[in-house]
Motif scaffolding. Structure first.
Motif, short mmCIF file in Angstrom:
data_model
loop_
_atom_site.label_atom_id
_atom_site.label_comp_id
_atom_site.label_asym_id
_atom_site.label_seq_id
_atom_site.Cartn_x
_atom_site.Cartn_y
_atom_site.Cartn_z
N LEU A 277 43.64 69.39 31.75
CA LEU A 277 43.57 70.71 31.11
C LEU A 277 44.70 70.82 30.10
O LEU A 277 45.81 70.36 30.35
N LEU A 278 44.41 71.43 28.95
CA LEU A 278 45.43 71.80 27.98
C LEU A 278 44.99 73.12 27.36
O LEU A 278 43.87 73.22 26.84
N SER B 241 45.72 62.63 44.02
CA SER B 241 45.31 63.81 44.77
C SER B 241 46.16 65.05 44.47
O SER B 241 45.80 66.15 44.84
N THR B 242 47.27 64.89 43.77
CA THR B 242 48.12 66.02 43.38
C THR B 242 48.19 66.08 41.86
O THR B 242 48.34 65.06 41.20
N THR B 243 48.09 67.26 41.31
CA THR B 243 48.15 67.46 39.87
C THR B 243 49.59 67.61 39.42
O THR B 243 50.38 68.28 40.09
N ILE B 244 49.93 67.00 38.30
CA ILE B 244 51.22 67.24 37.65
C ILE B 244 50.92 68.14 36.46
O ILE B 244 50.03 67.84 35.66
N ALA B 245 51.63 69.25 36.35
CA ALA B 245 51.40 70.21 35.28
C ALA B 245 52.66 70.35 34.44
O ALA B 245 53.77 70.10 34.91
N PHE B 246 52.48 70.77 33.20
CA PHE B 246 53.59 70.96 32.28
C PHE B 246 53.44 72.31 31.62
O PHE B 246 52.34 72.71 31.23
N ALA B 247 54.54 73.04 31.49
CA ALA B 247 54.56 74.31 30.78
C ALA B 247 55.73 74.26 29.81
O ALA B 247 56.78 73.68 30.11
N THR C 112 52.67 70.39 40.84
CA THR C 112 54.06 70.56 40.45
C THR C 112 54.06 70.87 38.97
O THR C 112 53.35 70.23 38.20
N ILE C 113 54.85 71.85 38.56
CA ILE C 113 54.96 72.19 37.14
C ILE C 113 56.35 71.79 36.65
O ILE C 113 57.36 72.17 37.23
N LEU C 114 56.39 71.00 35.58
CA LEU C 114 57.64 70.64 34.92
C LEU C 114 57.71 71.43 33.62
O LEU C 114 56.75 71.43 32.84
N TYR C 115 58.83 72.11 33.37
CA TYR C 115 59.00 72.86 32.13
C TYR C 115 59.58 71.92 31.08
O TYR C 115 60.61 71.27 31.31
N VAL C 116 58.90 71.83 29.94
CA VAL C 116 59.22 70.85 28.91
C VAL C 116 59.21 71.50 27.53
O VAL C 116 58.64 72.58 27.35
N MET D 101 52.31 65.12 27.80
CA MET D 101 51.06 64.64 28.38
C MET D 101 50.67 63.28 27.78
O MET D 101 50.19 62.40 28.48
N GLU D 102 50.91 63.11 26.50
CA GLU D 102 50.63 61.83 25.84
C GLU D 102 51.51 60.73 26.43
O GLU D 102 51.06 59.61 26.67
N PHE D 103 52.79 61.04 26.69
CA PHE D 103 53.70 60.07 27.31
C PHE D 103 53.15 59.64 28.67
O PHE D 103 53.08 58.45 28.97
#
Length: 134
Positions: free
Chosen positions: A32-33, A46-52, A8-12, A19-21
């Motif tokens: 990954l960064l 088992s599921t990745t949380i992603a941020f863009a 899942t990608i959250l736009y931030v 990621m630090e939070f």
């Protein structure tokens, strides 16, 4: 066809800060960064949380998108995190910047559920796993 839910990608606004939070609030580690700090992933089971970041989001969507904002009502979507100790996870997350949305309660089906918002305004459900009723 081989298909599976991957992430899942959250736009931030700020990917490294977000990621630090998630590291401090929940113990999730960086996976990954990018060198540009515009996209990152955390290991959350088992599921990745992603941020863009917003700029990357704007480049992906010609018509733009609605940004999550703590000053507005939350989106009708949540990240659900399961744990055996809902109260402790919620206390630790609040101590590290999460905002309490709803105190934890026990649902009629026996699941304990509480709700937080992250520093970007996204809903985080903290709950016990649902017990098999069958």
């Amino acid at each position: 066809m081989d298909i599976q839910y991957a992430y899942t990608i959250l736009y931030v606004k700020d990917v490294p800060r977000t990621m630090e939070f998630y590291n401090k609030a929940f113990g999730f580690k960086q996976k990954l960064l990018t060198p540009e700090n515009d996209y990152g992933e955390i290991e959350s089971g088992s599921t990745t949380i992603a941020f863009a970041n917003f700029e990357l989001g704007n480049s992906n969507f010609r018509k733009g998108f609605i940004k999550s904002n703590l000053n507005e009502k939350p989106f009708g979507i949540e990240l659900a995190l399961t744990t055996s100790d809902v109260e402790k996870v919620m206390r630790d997350a609040i101590k590290n910047g999460a905002e309490l949305l709803e105190e934890s309660v026990t649902k009629p089906w026996g699941q304990q559920v509480g709700y937080l918002r992250d520093l970007n305004g996204f809903i985080i459900e903290v709950c016990t796993p649902i017990q098999n009723q069958g």
